[in-house]
Enzyme design. Sequence first.
Site, PDB file in Angstrom:
ATOM      1  N   ASP A   1     -23.228 -17.179 -25.534  1.00 38.93           N
ATOM      2  CA  ASP A   1     -22.388 -18.081 -25.804  1.00 38.93           C
ATOM      3  C   ASP A   1     -22.857 -19.355 -26.468  1.00 38.93           C
ATOM      4  O   ASP A   1     -24.050 -19.914 -26.126  1.00 38.93           O
ATOM      5  CB  ASP A   1     -22.137 -18.456 -24.311  1.00 38.93           C
ATOM      6  CG  ASP A   1     -21.125 -19.475 -24.327  1.00 38.93           C
ATOM      7  OD1 ASP A   1     -19.792 -19.614 -24.622  1.00 38.93           O
ATOM      8  OD2 ASP A   1     -21.396 -20.789 -23.669  1.00 38.93           O
TER       9      ASP A   1
ATOM     10  N   GLU B   1     -22.165 -15.873 -30.807  1.00 38.80           N
ATOM     11  CA  GLU B   1     -21.026 -16.991 -30.813  1.00 38.80           C
ATOM     12  C   GLU B   1     -21.428 -18.013 -31.687  1.00 38.80           C
ATOM     13  O   GLU B   1     -22.359 -18.833 -31.287  1.00 38.80           O
ATOM     14  CB  GLU B   1     -20.441 -17.222 -29.666  1.00 38.80           C
ATOM     15  CG  GLU B   1     -19.307 -17.951 -29.654  1.00 38.80           C
ATOM     16  CD  GLU B   1     -18.746 -18.781 -28.423  1.00 38.80           C
ATOM     17  OE1 GLU B   1     -17.403 -18.906 -28.288  1.00 38.80           O
ATOM     18  OE2 GLU B   1     -19.628 -18.976 -27.644  1.00 38.80           O
TER      19      GLU B   1
END
Length: 684
Positions: free
Chosen positions: A351, A387
């Site tokens: 993330d 990401e």
Amino acid sequence: MKDDTKKPAFDRNVRRSTRLGADYDGEGTNFALWSHHATRVELCLYDETGTHETARLDLPDMEGGIWHGYLPDVGPGQAYGYRVHGPFAPEEGHRFNPNKLLLDPYAMEVVGDLVWDDALFGYPVGGSDLDMDERDSAPFMPKAVVVDPNFDWDEDRALRNPWVDTVIYEAHVRGLTMRHPDVPETARGTFEGLGHPSVIEHLKSLGVTTVELLPIHGFVKDRHLADQGLTNYWGYNSLSYFAPHRPYLASGHLREVKEAIRRFHKAGLEVILDVVYNHTAEGNEMGPTLSFRGIDNASYYLLSPEDPRHGFDVTGTGNTLNVSNPMVLRMVLDSLRYWVEALHVDGFRFDLASTLAREETGFEREGAFFAAIRQDPVLRGVKLIAEPWDIGEGGYQVGAFPWPFREWNDKFRDDLRAFWRRDEGMKSAVSERLLGSPVQFDHDHRPATSSINFLAAHDGFTLMDTVSYNEKHNEANGEGGRDGHDNNLSDNCGIEGETDDEQVIATRKRRLRSMLTSLFLSQGVPMLLAGDEFGQTQGGNNNAYNQDNEITWLDWERADAGQIRFTAALTQLRTELGLGHERFAGHDEGPAVRWWHPEGRPAADEDWNDEILIAELEDPERRIMVILNAGDRMDVSLPKGDWQLRLDTARGDPAAHETVRGRIDVDWQSALVLTRAPGERATG
């Protein structure tokens, strides 16, 4: 109340500082906690429920900032926490407060839940964070638990499915099974339910190879959400990087995760974890003191160079983990290796990965974090997905991550959504996405599998909502509709939301199938959001991070069986046609690519504003014609020779096996696939 009647004693001849956390060796447990600026560390032992403190002892030794001690006869099931002493000097970045019980960052299992109370904060709530709060937080804190590392894996090992064969399914442990009729109610929303045969059978039938789970690390329900009766559903608020989120365990024990992963591996399915090493649940300086802040705030977090009282936040959550500190980086790497070695996970999706690459000069693709992973003998061989953005300056870095990382490609999502809703001028961009986005990824010897292609993910509209809503509908989130982004690139096909209008339903179904077809026919690695294979809707909510209810739980009873079969046929066709090339089409050793005009001639420069894209790919095995028509019905002239029509999304049964030559009718908003044997270069 403390009970020291049977106070255990440390054996200083056995102590070790080489392993952090609570390390059980079969005879006792070594406790070790790193804090560079601490002056004293207390180990607090609790009964098995985590509610009654049974002993409090100072860790007797310290070297290199690692406070440690070995307790004989202390083993699995022992609950514990820490109280860390040191300077309370917020203006210098130090927030030690021994009144606060702290969770071990290396805890592998926890007992009890976090109960929001003002005592959890290191300062008096409502007052200044420069003042120390002296209330005891222990009654409101979960406790770490010593675990037994032994588990019978039955010869299980990582699968290492090749990237060219990979099809990812992004899912939520709870949302996937909460409404599944075949999963027992007691197992729904847990790893026990995740590993249920009916769930695995569904994934296998789809042709999925890899399940990517939203965060399962222990996380916290934000206080402002709890006050509204909401929750942190997605889980991007980690507090423990080694322990699974306790509500996801029907049994309450770590072995349940291992059992689910073992079942997945036996079925040939990989498990990837979405991990959040960029920030923690403690927020900014006005947040609670639960773990890292009280252990060593100035070491675990990035602080403002001008005013260390405040954090340096590039994540939008209030804090940023300081992975430039070698011991914080060690914790992250230890966590990753633990999940691979002890729990057999097959990879990770990071993330806000741009945050992990931030150094003094900004984003650094050759920085310490990536260098450490790329040379690590355990981690370099697993699936690694970034990401590729955060909210800081220069944070958008799609295509900039080093091999062997793959990256979420939001350009694919945006361009394909815009193309299929008939935005002008999208043909050229979509041609790039069909070929694996070479402008972003065809450099530094990166393969065509570098791009993780997706049409929808947990954050945003589901695929069904993309064709059902023009506007977001986030009223349930409690933020007056201000949350969630507005650029959804969606089109409701004539009516906002659910409808009984048969024409609108037919239009949506066709567009969905055509969008899915473009996903599975593109180079790169396809990722499917759980539920998109059967028409899952969230009622237009594009930011359902706090909705742990029927908005987000997959509605299996309303699943479109036809769309499930269609999605399964797409994965099968992708495999059969070998579309997962490592090499980019039109480059190096990849397939040759030619672009055609509907009149049967090669496409010219002036043809790239059309609503129809016709691509021909050729490799030594076959020639493949892909036709994506976002516009109206038209006739298309095919290159000379016999072609086998394999797929037409305009048909009731999209699968086809018929010979076509000369011309073919291409219906509105449809996608077609044709194949033929390789041979001489085709001509119009």
